[in-house]
Each structure stands twice: as structure tokens, then as C-alpha cells.
Motif scaffolding. Structure first.
Motif, short mmCIF file in Angstrom:
data_model
loop_
_atom_site.label_atom_id
_atom_site.label_comp_id
_atom_site.label_asym_id
_atom_site.label_seq_id
_atom_site.Cartn_x
_atom_site.Cartn_y
_atom_site.Cartn_z
N ILE A 293 0.85 -1.18 0.00
CA ILE A 293 0.00 0.00 0.00
C ILE A 293 0.89 1.23 0.00
O ILE A 293 2.05 1.17 0.39
CB ILE A 293 -0.96 0.04 1.22
CG1 ILE A 293 -0.16 -0.07 2.52
CG2 ILE A 293 -1.99 -1.05 1.11
CD1 ILE A 293 -1.00 0.20 3.75
N GLU A 294 0.35 2.33 -0.48
CA GLU A 294 1.09 3.58 -0.46
C GLU A 294 0.41 4.50 0.54
O GLU A 294 -0.81 4.66 0.51
CB GLU A 294 1.10 4.23 -1.84
CG GLU A 294 1.97 5.48 -1.87
CD GLU A 294 1.81 6.30 -3.14
OE1 GLU A 294 1.10 5.87 -4.05
OE2 GLU A 294 2.40 7.38 -3.19
N VAL A 295 1.22 5.07 1.42
CA VAL A 295 0.67 5.98 2.41
C VAL A 295 1.48 7.28 2.39
O VAL A 295 2.58 7.33 1.85
CB VAL A 295 0.72 5.38 3.83
CG1 VAL A 295 -0.04 4.09 3.90
CG2 VAL A 295 2.15 5.21 4.30
N VAL B 40 9.70 -1.53 3.25
CA VAL B 40 9.23 -0.26 3.80
C VAL B 40 10.06 0.77 3.06
O VAL B 40 11.20 1.01 3.39
CB VAL B 40 9.49 -0.17 5.31
CG1 VAL B 40 9.05 1.17 5.84
CG2 VAL B 40 8.78 -1.28 6.04
N MET B 41 9.49 1.31 2.00
CA MET B 41 10.32 2.02 1.04
C MET B 41 9.69 3.37 0.72
O MET B 41 8.48 3.49 0.61
CB MET B 41 10.40 1.17 -0.22
CG MET B 41 11.38 1.62 -1.24
SD MET B 41 11.50 0.41 -2.56
CE MET B 41 9.85 0.38 -3.16
N LEU C 46 5.26 6.70 1.30
CA LEU C 46 5.91 5.49 1.77
C LEU C 46 5.11 4.31 1.28
O LEU C 46 3.88 4.35 1.22
CB LEU C 46 5.93 5.51 3.30
CG LEU C 46 6.66 4.39 4.01
CD1 LEU C 46 8.15 4.60 3.87
CD2 LEU C 46 6.29 4.37 5.48
N THR C 47 5.81 3.24 0.89
CA THR C 47 5.07 2.03 0.54
C THR C 47 5.49 0.91 1.48
O THR C 47 6.66 0.81 1.85
CB THR C 47 5.27 1.63 -0.94
OG1 THR C 47 4.86 0.29 -1.09
CG2 THR C 47 6.69 1.78 -1.37
N LEU C 48 4.53 0.14 1.89
CA LEU C 48 4.85 -1.01 2.73
C LEU C 48 3.88 -2.16 2.44
O LEU C 48 2.77 -1.93 1.98
CB LEU C 48 4.86 -0.64 4.22
CG LEU C 48 3.61 -0.18 4.93
CD1 LEU C 48 3.86 -0.16 6.42
CD2 LEU C 48 3.19 1.21 4.50
N ARG C 49 4.35 -3.37 2.67
CA ARG C 49 3.51 -4.53 2.40
C ARG C 49 2.44 -4.65 3.47
O ARG C 49 2.62 -4.17 4.60
CB ARG C 49 4.36 -5.81 2.41
CG ARG C 49 5.26 -5.92 1.22
CD ARG C 49 5.91 -7.30 1.16
NE ARG C 49 6.91 -7.33 0.10
CZ ARG C 49 8.16 -7.75 0.25
NH1 ARG C 49 8.55 -8.20 1.42
NH2 ARG C 49 8.98 -7.76 -0.76
N LEU C 50 1.38 -5.35 3.11
CA LEU C 50 0.29 -5.52 4.06
C LEU C 50 0.78 -6.23 5.32
O LEU C 50 0.37 -5.91 6.43
CB LEU C 50 -0.85 -6.30 3.41
CG LEU C 50 -1.63 -5.52 2.35
CD1 LEU C 50 -2.70 -6.41 1.72
CD2 LEU C 50 -2.28 -4.28 2.94
#
Lengths: 121, 715
Positions: free
Chosen positions: A58-60, B494-495, A67-71
Motif C-alpha cells: 500500500i502507499e501511504v 518499507v520504502m 511510503l510504501t509497505l507490504r500488508l
């Protein structure tokens, strides 16, 4: 349990276009360190922008960067709901979260996604 | 050696803070790239003369914090602590102060002099963000210089500050970050234990050490563990952590981070005012198109297609020129020099080797121009975002996609492209499975055997199955390798998705140039040597007696049994047969015969063994070696057709063997060039051995299965 029902939950459950506040991070080790480094600490505000086309990372927006992080990593972030979702128009001064507006305006199709979501659950 | 006229400066900052652009703006072309000792993290060094001083800059890897998890962080902090540069320039992105200042708070803990380069100041102004620089300077206790690396603004100011600090005209001593009372008490108590221990000596700042110990820093724990004091400290730590948790509900690590961010928020609230209404910027609009739910994947596919096509289609022309240039030279040399061993060494060995190395350059240049463009603009992180779910299924990172895709063209640039992956486990796994992506050089082998043994209506299907098999094996291997060798070693996804920016031409070309230099310096000589060795094995020993024997023997046969029409063809055929006879005596052929028992279960005889060995020079050489063995004339237009007929007539070959051979060529160890690059990039023999035995082992196993299955089905 949907975040919208209880007002509290984890970041992976948050619907796109929603503003949440971080309550804590439950991850361990390196992932925890990374999340903390990125500013995901108690009190930080996270605006969930979108999911990847395949649905997973997801992108937040946090502290005025994306920032992108996996579920599976988002699952370790406990959050509290601040903003009711895509139809809530976010007006006025908000130093770091001025972007709330656009999803209400442009992502009209979420209306349908919203419907199908609630039918299934 | 630090002379009085030399100033050593290190650049430290977040990834995407424009640190590298600033470095380029500071030193221009006076830079070189190397590796930090023992790791594959690139080290950029450069220098510049300014006011009679020689200022040496080191661009430390971009980090978000100074913990000890990633190699980048360990390098950055060890460099700062052990190399002790005269000054640190901490580059921060002015449009993203909160996260950038987090690293600043950690530098403040270190109690070393640093100044801040408030980079991207042009964007700050554009976005109507007002920063009260004087007040922020006062809060942090350091100097802040607004810069814009892309517009080359503030560079002079920065250099003036460096020199002024060196001469002592100005001093910097950043403030110590004040934590809450409860944290401060613990820090003081632990610092006391450390400082009172008589035999405990360290060059590290004690306060920083205590903070790191409390933050549960692995490296720091290991450092103190060797000391007799460890029991005391360990007891203290576990006790204090428990007490701390009881009091605040947080462990110290979280508490430190929260207080740092609290400090930053406080400082920013006083010094920075954001515009009341933030209007949508370029990045918002572009992201809505480039990575949205519906168009995200198609656009990703198009961009990947363009990169691939540019690398290999566009690269084809300069490759052709290089090949033509070398064949022109070798033709010239062959004309000038007599037919001696020396000429053979020069033309077939060295010249062919040099040509074989240079031929990779166009691909590498274009690919890395593309990759720098993707990384510089910010799309690379988005590409990983789009495709990560798929890659994560097999335990890889979203960024593994590009190297794997490039692997379909050529393994050499693909292996070099894995540098975009930060974690060692992800990187090595990707490198180990790249050989299974069927590279372009394997295609001639498939075409030959499919053409010879399969009806044309099935040709496409067979080729497709071969490619799919490669991908399938790669994905399964990734999963297995990840489980067996790199358990738990992966980069948390976490990018940051950096804002879209246009990279400067200077940094694009500098990056490309670094890649080419690295390839030429580190891989080229070894590739050259290896291709000469292979050439030697394929041509030696040169027995004069064979020539003699065949000269005596064959003409008599020919004069007796051949028709007059065939006799005209004899000289060429004769020449080719001589070659074939000679070939049987070479070291490569002997090796082929030695390993024949191993290859027997796959349906191969020694001749296939030899061509597979020669395929180590380059996969397409398998075809030309077979041509030599079957004594087909080396006339190029004739080769493929007549070689095809020869293969069809040979009792050793049948469709099952052809399939088995294609599978083997698909999977076994890649060419020397790729293997050398692999070794350079992996950095340890251990991995090169694994690479060699794993690929070849899988190839043997799969060929064995395919051969036996297809013998059952087809025959």
C-alpha cells in the motif's frame, strides 16, 4: 474487523483515502527499526493513498512524504481512525495532510468498490 | 595522511536527499568509484581545490538512520566513527524535513561536528514552504546552508564554510539532544558504569554507546560482550528495560525514536510554516496515472518493454559495429601475417577475446542509462511497488524484476543490475536465478535443434516451453535458495516513493561511466584470460602428424569413390574434415571424452560434451563447435542447413536428445563473462561455487528427467 467499525485496528485494514493516527508498532527487529525510522511512531498521522494494482503493497503519506509497505508489515502498525474516508472533504489548513481532497473529488469509482466491499463482509 | 592543506569531508544523508547530485556538483568529474572494503556498496570519492585547500569528499551511502541493520548504515556509521573525517556535511531534503532531521538527531548524539546542507531549496521556495533558517540553526547548534544541487546554487557558500571551519574562523558544535528525565537517568547511569570501568577503552563516544546499547543495537552489544563488564551491563540493561516498560509502556528503543520525532516536531513547529493549502503537485498527478489500480500494470509493462528493447535492439547496432570492426582487423591481420601459431593466438585468441568483452559495452551503457533514469526520476521505487506482490510470492523483492527481465537479453548486465537491491539475501538469490532466464545467445542453439528435430508447426510451442521452463525453474529456485541460504535475510519492504524529479544529465552520464569503468576494470581482464584459455583448449595440442595422416589418407579415398561432380567440392570438404580430425585430439575433446560417462544418462556423447564446454565461451559457440565437429564447411550460409542435415542423420540424435540438450543449454552454468561478473559481484568463492554447481546440477537433473520422459513418450 473493519477499522471503520471499531475506530481502531491495524494499518492493513484501512481503506484508501483515510487518515489515521498511529498508536504503536508491534513488529520486531529490523522491520520495527525501519518503521520507526520512517516516522511511524505514536501520534504520527498516516494518510492511506492507494493499493498497488495487484493489491499488496500500500502507499501511504506520512510526514509529507510517500511510503510504501507490504500488508504484512502494515499489519504490525496499530492505528486509530481520524478521517471517515473517501467522501469526507478535507478543507482548510492541515500542514501535512492537505492531499485528502483529491480522492473525494476524483476517485468517484470508489463508490462502487465501497458497495461491493460491504456486500461481501 | 591529512596534511594541513587537505580537508576530508564526508557527505551523509537520506536516500533521495540529492546527496549524490550535491556530491557531483561539488567535485564534478574529479571522482572515482570503488567499493567499501568487503562489501558491494559503492564508495564515491572525489576532490576539489578551493582557496589553496584540497578538499576530499566521500559520498557515504544514503541512510535513514544509524542503526546497524543494513550494510549501508553500518558503513556510514563506521566511516564516521573510525575514519574521523574533518567535517560531515549532512545533506537534508528541505521539502521533507521531518524524516531528514531524524538522521540529524542521531548525528547530534554522536557529538561530532557537522553542518547541514539544506538541499532542494529551490523546491522549498516553489512550494511556498518558509523555513526560518537562523532559528533552526540556533535550535540545532550548527550551520545551515541552503543549496540546490541541480541548479548548482549554494555550492560556493558550502565550500566557504568548509574552509572557514578548517581554519577555525567559525566553529560548530551541535547541541546534545536532551531526552526526557526518565531516559536521561538511564543514560547517565549506564554511562557511569562504562566510564568507571578501568580497563574499558574505546574510541567511540560513550554517550552514543550507551544510547545504542539501550536501543538494543546488535553491533554495540557484540562489542561490549567481549568485555568482563558484560554481565554487569547486561543485567543493568534487562533490568532497566523492564522498569522502563513498566513506567512508560514503551521499550527504550521506541521511546528514543518517539522523543527524537517529538524534538523534530517541536523544532519544525517553531521554524517552518507550510502553505495553508497545499496544492496538488506534479508527483500527485503523475502517480495517479502511473501507479493507479487500472493503468499501473499496463504502464509498468510498457516501460519494462521499452527498457528491454532499448538495451538489446538499440544496442544491437553498436554491437554490430564492434563486431565488424574486430572482424575487419582480424581479416587485415590474417592477410598481413603468415599462417603461424602466433597469428592464431593473436586473431582467434586475443582479438576475439577483446571483441567478446567490448561487445557487452553497448548493452551495459544503455541499460544503466535506463536504470539511472528510472532511479533518478523516482519510477524505480514505483515499479517495485507495482510488481512486488508477484515477486514476493517467491520470496524476492519488487526490485528483483528488472535484473530478471534483463536476464532474457544477457546475464552480464543483468547481474550488474542487481546492485539496485539492498539486502544481500535478495541480491544473491536474484543473481543465482538469473542464469535460468534464457539469454539471447542461447537462441541459436534452440533454433538449430528445433529446426532439425521438430516439425515447423510445433517449433513455436517447443521454444515457448523452453522459455517457460527457465522461468519456472528460476522461481522455484528463488524459493528454495531463500529458504536454505538466506533465511530471514530480506529487506523489509518499507520504502520511500520519492517525488518525481528530473535527474541531471551530468549524474546520468557519470553513473553510466562508473558502471562501464567497473566492468572494464574488474571483469574485462578475467573474461579475456578465460576466453583465451577456452580457445587454447579447443585448438591444442596442434599435432602436425594428424595433418600429415589425413593428407595421406583422405585423398586416396576421394579419388577412388567420389564422382567427378563431388570432386570439385573436395577441397573445402577436405579442409573441414582435417579440422574435425584435428579437433578430436584437442584438450577440449579429451575433456569431453572424460566426462562422457556423466553425460551418457542425458543421451549425450562426447561431441555434445565438447560443444557444451566450448559453450562456456559464449552459448552460441555450441553451434559453431558442432559445425566443426561434424566437419561442415565453415562457409556461413551453408552452416545451419547442412549442420541440420548432419544432425538428423546422426544416430546419436533424436528429438529426445535434442530436447534434453536444449534444456541443458538453458540451465547449465552461463558463459565465462557472466560467471566472472557473478564472482565479482558476489564477492566470495563460496557463492561462485554454489552458482556453478547449482546451475549445472539443476541442468543435469532436468535434462535427465526430460530425456527419459521424452524417450518414453516420443519413441
Amino acid at each position: 474487523m473493519k477499522v471503520s467499525e471499531t475506530m481502531e485496528g491495524t494499518l492493513d485494514q484501512v481503506r484508501c483515502g483515510t487518515l489515521v493516527e498511529v498508536l504503536g508498532v508491534d513488529a520486531e527487529g529490523e522491520i520495527r527499526r525501519r518503521l520507526l525510522d520512517m516516522g511511524i511512531v505514536k501520534g504520527a498521522r498516516i494518510y492511506v493513498i492507494r493499493k498497488a494494482p495487484l493489491g499488496d503493497p500500500i502507499e501511504v503519506e506520512i510526514n509529507s512524504f510517500f511510503l510504501t509497505l507490504r500488508l504484512e508489515e502494515a499489519k504490525t502498525v496499530r492505528v486509530r481512525l481520524l478521517d471517515a474516508g473517501p467522501f469526507h472533504r478535507h478543507r482548510g489548513p492541515h500542514p501535512n495532510f492537505g492531499r485528502g481532497m483529491k480522492h473525494g473529488r476524483h476517485q468517484w469509482f470508489r463508490r462502487f468498490i465501497h458497495f461491493s466491499d460491504s456486500n461481501h463482509s | 595522511m591529512t596534511s594541513s592543506k587537505e580537508i576530508r569531508v564526508a557527505l551523509v544523508g537520506n536516500p533521495n536527499s540529492g546527496k549524490t547530485s550535491l556530491f557531483n556538483a561539488l567535485v564534478g568529474a574529479n571522482q572515482k568509484v570503488g567499493n567499501f572494503p568487503g562489501v558491494t556498496v559503492e564508495k564515491y570519492e572525489g576532490y576539489r581545490y578551493y582557496k589553496t585547500y584540497r578538499i576530499c569528499f566521500v559520498d557515504l551511502p544514503g541512510t535513514y538512520s544509524l542503526s546497524a541493520y543494513s550494510p549501508e548504515e553500518r558503513i556510514a556509521r563506521n566511516y564516521i566513527l573510525t575514519e574521523k573525517p574533518d567535517l560531515l556535511i549532512h545533506v537534508i531534503d528541505g521539502t521533507n524535513l521531518e524524516r531528514n532531521l531524524f538522521l540529524t538527531t542521531q548525528l547530534m548524539d554522536l557529538q561530532i561536528p557537522f553542518i547541514l546542507a539544506l538541499n532542494m531549496y529551490d523546491e522549498v521556495k516553489e512550494k511556498n514552504i518558509h523555513i526560518n533558517i537562523d532559528l533552526l540553526e540556533n535550535l540545532l547548534g550548527t550551520h545551515i546552508i541552503p543549496t540546490s544541487a541541480t541548479q548548482k546554487k549554494g555550492i560556493q557558500d558550502l565550500l566557504d564554510h568548509i574552509v572557514a571551519i578548517k581554519t577555525g574562523a567559525i566553529t560548530v558544535s551541535p547541541y546534545k539532544l536532551q531526552y526526557s528525565q526518565s531516559l536521561n537517568n538511564v543514560i547517565d547511569a549506564l554511562e557511569k558504569i562504562l566510564s568507571q570501568a578501568k580497563d574499558f577503552k574505546t574510541n567511540l563516544p560513550l554517550r552514543w554507546m550507551t544510547i545504542k546499547l539501550l536501543e538494543n543495537d546488535k553491533e554495540m552489544h557484540n562489542l561490549v560482550r567481549q568485555h568482563p563488564l558484560w554481565n554487569n551491563i547486561n543485567q543493568f540493561l534487562s533490568h532497566q528495560t523492564a522498569v522502563f516498560k513498566h513506567l512508560t509502556g514503551n521499550d527504550p528503543e521506541t521511546q528514543f525514536t518517539e522523543e527524537r520525532y517529538a524534538f523534530i516536531r517541536g523544532a519544525l513547529a517553531e521554524t517552518v510554516s507550510y502553505p495553508t493549502y497545499k496544492k496538488e503537485d506534479f508527483t500527485d498527478i503523475l502517480d495517479r496515472i502511473l501507479i493507479n489500480r487500472f493503468t499501473g500494470l499496463p504502464i509498468f509493462v510498457v516501460i519494462m518493454y521499452l527498457i528491454f528493447m532499448a538495451t538489446f535492439r538499440l544496442g544491437e547496432y553498436p554491437m554490430l559495429w564492434i563486431e565488424q570492426f574486430f572482424s575487419w582487423i582480424s581479416a587485415g591481420l590474417e592477410g598481413m601475417l603468415p599462417d603461424t601459431l602466433f597469428r592464431s593466438v593473436l586473431v582467434d585468441g586475443i582479438l576475439a577475446g577483446v571483441g567478446g568483452v567490448l561487445v557487452f559495452l553497448p548493452n551495459i551503457m544503455i541499460l544503466f542509462l535506463g536504470i539511472s533514469l528510472l532511479e533518478g526520476t523516482g519510477y524505480m521505487a514505483r515499479a517495485a511497488f507495482v510488481i512486488d506482490k508477484l515477486m514476493h510470492r517467491v520470496g524476492l523483492h519488487g526490485k528483483s524484476f528488472i535484473p530478471m527481465l534483463i536476464g532474457f537479453g544477457c546475464s552480464v548486465p543483468a547481474l550488474m543490475a542487481t546492485r539496485t537491491l539492498k539486502s544481500r539475501g535478495d541480491r544473491l538469490t536474484t543473481m543465482l536465478i538469473i542464469p535460468f532466464m534464457s539469454c539471447g545467445a542461447k537462441l541459436p542453439v534452440y533454433t538449430l535443434f528445433i529446426g532439425a528435430f521438430f516439425p515447423s508447426q510445433h517449433a513455436g510451442k517447443v521454444l515457448f516451453v523452453i522459455y517457460i521452463l527457465g522461468i519456472f525453474i528460476a522461481l522455484i529456485s528463488a524459493k528454495i535458495l531463500k529458504k536454505v541460504f538466506f533465511k530471514g535475510e530480506y529487506e523489509p519492504f518499507v520504502m520511500e516513493l520519492p517525488p518525481y524529479r528530473w535527474p541531471s544529465c551530468q549524474s546520468l552520464f557519470l553513473q553510466m561511466w562508473h558502471k562501464i569503468r567497473m566492468f572494464l576494470r574488474k571483469a574485462a581482464t578475467v573474461i579475456l584470460a578465460a576466453s583465451v584459455i577456452i580457445w587454447w583448449a579447443l585448438n591444442f595440442p596442434q599435432h602436425k602428424t594428424i595433418h600429415q595422416e589425413s593428407n595421406d589418407h583422405i585423398p586416396s579415398l576421394e579419388t577412388h569413390y567420389l564422382t567427378s561432380a563431388e570432386k570439385e567440392y573436395v577441397p573445402i570438404k577436405h579442409e573441414a574434415e582435417k579440422k574435425a580430425l584435428h579437433f578430436e585430439q584437442t584438450y577440449a575433446a579429451r575433456l569431453g571424452k572424460t566426462i562422457e560417462p556423466i553425460l551418457k544418462p542425458l543421451g549425450f556423447d562426447w561431441r555434445i560434451g565438447v560443444s557444451l564446454i566450448s559453450g562456456l565461451a559464449a552459448k552460441e559457440v555450441v553451434v559453431s563447435t558442432l559445425a566443426t565437429i561434424y566437419s561442415v564447411s565453415s562457409d556461413e550460409t551453408e552452416t545451419s542447413r547442412s549442420l541440420r542435415e548432419h544432425l538428423q542423420n546422426d544416430p546419436v540424435f533424436n528429438p529426445a536428445v535434442a530436447l534434453s540438450l536444449m534444456v541443458f543449454v538453458l540451465l547449465y552454468v552461463p558463459c565465462i563473462a557472466a560467471s566472472v561478473v557473478f564472482h565479482r559481484e558476489a564477492g566470495a568463492w563460496k557463492w561462485t561455487f554454489l552458482y556453478f554447481f547449482y546451475t549445472t546440477g539443476v541442468a543435469w537433473l532436468m535434462s535427465f528427467v526430460v530425456y527419459n520422459l521424452s524417450t518414453l513418450i516420443l519413441l
